[in-house]
Design a protein around this motif. Structure first.
Motif, PDB file in Angstrom:
ATOM      1  N   GLU A  86       0.838  -1.208   0.000  1.00 47.29           N
ATOM      2  CA  GLU A  86       0.000   0.000   0.000  1.00 47.29           C
ATOM      3  C   GLU A  86       0.866   1.249   0.000  1.00 47.29           C
ATOM      4  O   GLU A  86       0.570   2.229  -0.706  1.00 47.29           O
ATOM      5  CB  GLU A  86      -0.924  -0.014   1.228  1.00 47.29           C
ATOM      6  N   ARG A  87       1.957   1.225   0.772  1.00 48.00           N
ATOM      7  CA  ARG A  87       2.847   2.390   0.798  1.00 48.00           C
ATOM      8  C   ARG A  87       3.509   2.604  -0.557  1.00 48.00           C
ATOM      9  O   ARG A  87       3.678   3.742  -1.002  1.00 48.00           O
ATOM     10  CB  ARG A  87       3.910   2.204   1.894  1.00 48.00           C
ATOM     11  N   ASP A  88       3.881   1.525  -1.228  1.00 47.41           N
ATOM     12  CA  ASP A  88       4.460   1.658  -2.571  1.00 47.41           C
ATOM     13  C   ASP A  88       3.510   2.433  -3.483  1.00 47.41           C
ATOM     14  O   ASP A  88       3.927   3.329  -4.228  1.00 47.41           O
ATOM     15  CB  ASP A  88       4.712   0.285  -3.196  1.00 47.41           C
ATOM     16  N   TYR A  89       2.215   2.081  -3.423  1.00 47.06           N
ATOM     17  CA  TYR A  89       1.246   2.740  -4.298  1.00 47.06           C
ATOM     18  C   TYR A  89       1.086   4.222  -3.962  1.00 47.06           C
ATOM     19  O   TYR A  89       0.763   5.034  -4.833  1.00 47.06           O
ATOM     20  CB  TYR A  89      -0.110   2.024  -4.224  1.00 47.06           C
ATOM     21  N   HIS A  90       1.354   4.592  -2.716  1.00 46.52           N
ATOM     22  CA  HIS A  90       1.307   6.006  -2.339  1.00 46.52           C
ATOM     23  C   HIS A  90       2.472   6.782  -2.953  1.00 46.52           C
ATOM     24  O   HIS A  90       2.297   7.910  -3.416  1.00 46.52           O
ATOM     25  CB  HIS A  90       1.351   6.151  -0.812  1.00 46.52           C
ATOM     26  N   ILE A  91       3.657   6.186  -2.929  1.00 46.94           N
ATOM     27  CA  ILE A  91       4.833   6.959  -3.352  1.00 46.94           C
ATOM     28  C   ILE A  91       5.165   6.769  -4.829  1.00 46.94           C
ATOM     29  O   ILE A  91       5.865   7.608  -5.416  1.00 46.94           O
ATOM     30  CB  ILE A  91       6.071   6.612  -2.491  1.00 46.94           C
ATOM     31  N   TRP A  92       4.674   5.708  -5.459  1.00 48.81           N
ATOM     32  CA  TRP A  92       5.074   5.420  -6.842  1.00 48.81           C
ATOM     33  C   TRP A  92       4.776   6.567  -7.822  1.00 48.81           C
ATOM     34  O   TRP A  92       5.594   6.854  -8.699  1.00 48.81           O
ATOM     35  CB  TRP A  92       4.422   4.114  -7.322  1.00 48.81           C
ATOM     36  N   PRO A  93       3.624   7.256  -7.686  1.00 43.21           N
ATOM     37  CA  PRO A  93       3.367   8.356  -8.624  1.00 43.21           C
ATOM     38  C   PRO A  93       4.385   9.487  -8.554  1.00 43.21           C
ATOM     39  O   PRO A  93       4.476  10.294  -9.493  1.00 43.21           O
ATOM     40  CB  PRO A  93       1.972   8.852  -8.203  1.00 43.21           C
ATOM     41  N   PHE A  94       5.152   9.551  -7.468  1.00 41.91           N
ATOM     42  CA  PHE A  94       6.110  10.644  -7.291  1.00 41.91           C
ATOM     43  C   PHE A  94       7.546  10.248  -7.664  1.00 41.91           C
ATOM     44  O   PHE A  94       8.452  11.077  -7.613  1.00 41.91           O
ATOM     45  CB  PHE A  94       6.074  11.141  -5.837  1.00 41.91           C
ATOM     46  N   LEU A  95       7.753   8.990  -8.026  1.00 41.03           N
ATOM     47  CA  LEU A  95       9.084   8.554  -8.458  1.00 41.03           C
ATOM     48  C   LEU A  95       9.385   9.096  -9.842  1.00 41.03           C
ATOM     49  O   LEU A  95       8.498   9.184 -10.702  1.00 41.03           O
ATOM     50  CB  LEU A  95       9.179   7.026  -8.470  1.00 41.03           C
ATOM     51  N   GLU A  96      10.647   9.421 -10.060  1.00 45.83           N
ATOM     52  CA  GLU A  96      11.062   9.920 -11.380  1.00 45.83           C
ATOM     53  C   GLU A  96      11.378   8.738 -12.298  1.00 45.83           C
ATOM     54  O   GLU A  96      12.283   7.962 -12.017  1.00 45.83           O
ATOM     55  CB  GLU A  96      12.305  10.800 -11.241  1.00 45.83           C
ATOM     56  N   PRO A  97      10.650   8.589 -13.404  1.00 48.56           N
ATOM     57  CA  PRO A  97      10.915   7.470 -14.310  1.00 48.56           C
ATOM     58  C   PRO A  97      11.981   7.832 -15.351  1.00 48.56           C
ATOM     59  O   PRO A  97      12.401   8.988 -15.457  1.00 48.56           O
ATOM     60  CB  PRO A  97       9.563   7.251 -14.988  1.00 48.56           C
ATOM     61  N   ILE A  98      12.422   6.843 -16.104  1.00 46.49           N
ATOM     62  CA  ILE A  98      13.237   7.060 -17.297  1.00 46.49           C
ATOM     63  C   ILE A  98      12.445   6.527 -18.483  1.00 46.49           C
ATOM     64  O   ILE A  98      12.086   5.349 -18.519  1.00 46.49           O
ATOM     65  CB  ILE A  98      14.594   6.354 -17.200  1.00 46.49           C
ATOM     66  N   GLU A  99      12.130   7.417 -19.393  1.00 45.26           N
ATOM     67  CA  GLU A  99      11.386   7.043 -20.589  1.00 45.26           C
ATOM     68  C   GLU A  99      10.126   6.241 -20.232  1.00 45.26           C
ATOM     69  O   GLU A  99       9.805   5.219 -20.843  1.00 45.26           O
ATOM     70  CB  GLU A  99      12.269   6.270 -21.570  1.00 45.26           C
ATOM     71  N   GLY A 100       9.454   6.722 -19.188  1.00 44.37           N
ATOM     72  CA  GLY A 100       8.153   6.174 -18.863  1.00 44.37           C
ATOM     73  C   GLY A 100       8.141   4.944 -17.988  1.00 44.37           C
ATOM     74  O   GLY A 100       7.070   4.381 -17.732  1.00 44.37           O
ATOM     75  N   ARG A 101       9.301   4.487 -17.492  1.00 45.59           N
ATOM     76  CA  ARG A 101       9.291   3.280 -16.668  1.00 45.59           C
ATOM     77  C   ARG A 101      10.226   3.440 -15.477  1.00 45.59           C
ATOM     78  O   ARG A 101      11.145   4.258 -15.478  1.00 45.59           O
ATOM     79  CB  ARG A 101       9.667   2.041 -17.483  1.00 45.59           C
ATOM     80  N   ILE A 102       9.960   2.637 -14.458  1.00 48.21           N
ATOM     81  CA  ILE A 102      10.820   2.585 -13.283  1.00 48.21           C
ATOM     82  C   ILE A 102      11.613   1.285 -13.358  1.00 48.21           C
ATOM     83  O   ILE A 102      11.049   0.194 -13.280  1.00 48.21           O
ATOM     84  CB  ILE A 102       9.996   2.615 -11.971  1.00 48.21           C
ATOM     85  N   SER A 103      12.907   1.423 -13.543  1.00 53.01           N
ATOM     86  CA  SER A 103      13.781   0.253 -13.547  1.00 53.01           C
ATOM     87  C   SER A 103      14.375   0.066 -12.159  1.00 53.01           C
ATOM     88  O   SER A 103      14.319   0.961 -11.306  1.00 53.01           O
ATOM     89  CB  SER A 103      14.907   0.430 -14.568  1.00 53.01           C
ATOM     90  N   ALA A 104      14.970  -1.093 -11.949  1.00 53.68           N
ATOM     91  CA  ALA A 104      15.628  -1.344 -10.669  1.00 53.68           C
ATOM     92  C   ALA A 104      16.702  -0.288 -10.397  1.00 53.68           C
ATOM     93  O   ALA A 104      16.852   0.184  -9.271  1.00 53.68           O
ATOM     94  CB  ALA A 104      16.229  -2.745 -10.655  1.00 53.68           C
ATOM     95  N   GLU A 105      17.428   0.098 -11.445  1.00 50.19           N
ATOM     96  CA  GLU A 105      18.503   1.073 -11.251  1.00 50.19           C
ATOM     97  C   GLU A 105      17.968   2.451 -10.887  1.00 50.19           C
ATOM     98  O   GLU A 105      18.687   3.258 -10.293  1.00 50.19           O
ATOM     99  CB  GLU A 105      19.372   1.166 -12.512  1.00 50.19           C
ATOM    100  N   GLN A 106      16.709   2.754 -11.238  1.00 46.47           N
ATOM    101  CA  GLN A 106      16.125   4.034 -10.845  1.00 46.47           C
ATOM    102  C   GLN A 106      15.880   4.124  -9.345  1.00 46.47           C
ATOM    103  O   GLN A 106      15.643   5.204  -8.809  1.00 46.47           O
ATOM    104  CB  GLN A 106      14.800   4.259 -11.576  1.00 46.47           C
ATOM    105  N   LEU A 107      15.932   2.972  -8.650  1.00 43.73           N
ATOM    106  CA  LEU A 107      15.710   2.942  -7.205  1.00 43.73           C
ATOM    107  C   LEU A 107      16.947   2.506  -6.438  1.00 43.73           C
ATOM    108  O   LEU A 107      17.164   2.968  -5.317  1.00 43.73           O
ATOM    109  CB  LEU A 107      14.560   1.977  -6.880  1.00 43.73           C
ATOM    110  N   LEU A 108      17.747   1.626  -7.015  1.00 41.99           N
ATOM    111  CA  LEU A 108      18.802   0.938  -6.257  1.00 41.99           C
ATOM    112  C   LEU A 108      20.182   1.402  -6.684  1.00 41.99           C
ATOM    113  O   LEU A 108      20.994   0.646  -7.213  1.00 41.99           O
ATOM    114  CB  LEU A 108      18.638  -0.579  -6.422  1.00 41.99           C
ATOM    115  N   CYS A 109      20.438   2.674  -6.466  1.00 38.90           N
ATOM    116  CA  CYS A 109      21.765   3.258  -6.680  1.00 38.90           C
ATOM    117  C   CYS A 109      21.771   4.575  -5.930  1.00 38.90           C
ATOM    118  O   CYS A 109      20.816   4.888  -5.203  1.00 38.90           O
ATOM    119  CB  CYS A 109      22.048   3.447  -8.184  1.00 38.90           C
ATOM    120  N   GLY A 110      22.821   5.367  -6.088  1.00 40.52           N
ATOM    121  CA  GLY A 110      22.895   6.626  -5.361  1.00 40.52           C
ATOM    122  C   GLY A 110      21.740   7.551  -5.701  1.00 40.52           C
ATOM    123  O   GLY A 110      21.052   8.079  -4.811  1.00 40.52           O
TER     124      GLY A 110
END
Length: 341
Positions: A179-203
């Motif tokens: 449920e928390r993921d669904y709250h914050i997901w709209p505010f994540l910055e995507p790359i070319e329209g998608r969220i990759s693992a690297e968009q979350l799991l790096c600096g």
């Protein structure tokens, strides 16, 4: 496929080994098969226009020994005679290195191939186990490394050799589950329209999660650097930072669990890269293993697979040095990635 009669798996000593990421480049020199590697100071890639300049000024000009071979691990896929790095403007040109820097033999491998080579023989002093599970000595392994980007590799044992399996697994899609993921997901910055693992799991991924947490809660996001977020989280004095690193640990656990299933990594899943070591106290908490094991219908299988944080300060260089000493012990593909004078 049979090798040519004149094929020689060995590299002429002295051998320069290097681990080149998006931010830092690390090098050491191996004089012979028995010598301890000579470590050079860490190079900041942004300080040099290209790798040839960095090698000349930081290695060749500082050593009385001229290396005859170079085995370099690069953060990016190895294709063709010009190899660009994924998160760094350097382009590696082995033919130019041979022509201009005096090398006779140059091999390029993926940076996480080097990490995979390292985990083939890490001892207990250079890794910390997180959670349950029992290592099977010759079973497949997987390596993930959050740093400037997210590197992923596998390691399989066959024909009495450890064979690294490079890839671009850091760029797989990830999606919300809780449920928390669904709250914050709209505010994540995507790359070319998608969220990759690297968009979350790096600096930058730490900052992506942190800003999304703050935006979802309608509060300011004053922290500006990943190191600030992790430091405040570990000090337990900033609520958004604490949640950010807890979510980072969860997401890292989920992706690590995916890789464990892809490689059937009963030999263990190893977390390399600088961030894993820096947030080790958080990874000891429940979030990482919970994310790792939450893989219905295979949760029971995941509970049996051990996970480790690699604590060796230069694991990739150690892996490359092990390969340089005894290349026949490893099944490293060299076709199209090795250049000779």
């Amino acid at each position: 496929m049979a090798r040519p009669a004149d094929y020689d798996a060995n590299f002429p000593f002295p051998i320069l080994v290097g681990d080149i990421g998006g931010t830092n480049a690390r090098f050491s020199l191996l004089l012979d098969a028995f010598a301890e590697p000579k470590q050079f100071p860490i190079v900041q890639t942004a300080d040099f226009a290209n790798i040839d300049q960095a090698l000349q000024q930081c290695i060749l000009d500082k050593s009385s020994v001229q290396p005859r071979s170079a085995i370099l691990a690069l953060a990016g896929p190895i294709e063709g005679d010009e190899v660009p790095l994924t998160n760094c403007p350097w382009i590696v040109r082995p033919r130019d290195m041979i022509a201009n820097l005096g090398f006779e033999d140059v091999l390029l491998v993926n940076d996480f191939e080097a990490q995979a080579l390292a985990v083939a023989s890490l001892d207990e002093a250079n890794r910390e186990k997180i959670g349950p599970g029992t290592e099977r000595q010759t079973a497949s392994r997987a390596v993930l490394g959050p740093g400037t980007g997210l590197g992923v590799a596998g390691l399989v044992y066959a024909r009495h050799s450890w064979i690294p399996v490079p890839g671009e697994g850091g760029h797989i899609d990830v999606g919300p589950r809780s449920e928390r993921d669904y709250h914050i997901w709209p505010f994540l910055e995507p790359i070319e329209g998608r969220i990759s693992a690297e968009q979350l799991l790096c600096g930058r991924g730490i900052m992506n999660i942190y800003r999304a947490v703050c935006a979802a809660d309608g509060v300011d996001a004053p922290l500006q650097k990943p190191s600030d977020v992790s430091a405040r989280a570990l000090a337990q004095d900033d609520r958004a930072a604490i949640e950010t690193i807890a979510l980072f640990s969860t997401y890292l656990g989920r992706v690590a669990g995916d890789m464990a299933m892809i490689f059937m990594a009963k030999g263990g899943v190893f977390l390399a890269g600088g961030i894993s070591q820096k947030i080790l106290p958080a990874l000891r908490g429940p979030e990482f293993r919970a994310g790792f094991e939450d893989k219905a219908p295979h949760g029971a299988l995941l509970k049996t697979i051990p996970t480790y944080v690699v604590t060796h300060p230069v694991a990739a260089l150690a892996g490359l040095a092990a390969f340089a000493r005894m290349p026949d012990r490893f099944g490293v593909a060299t076709e199209g990635r090795r250049w000779k004078r």
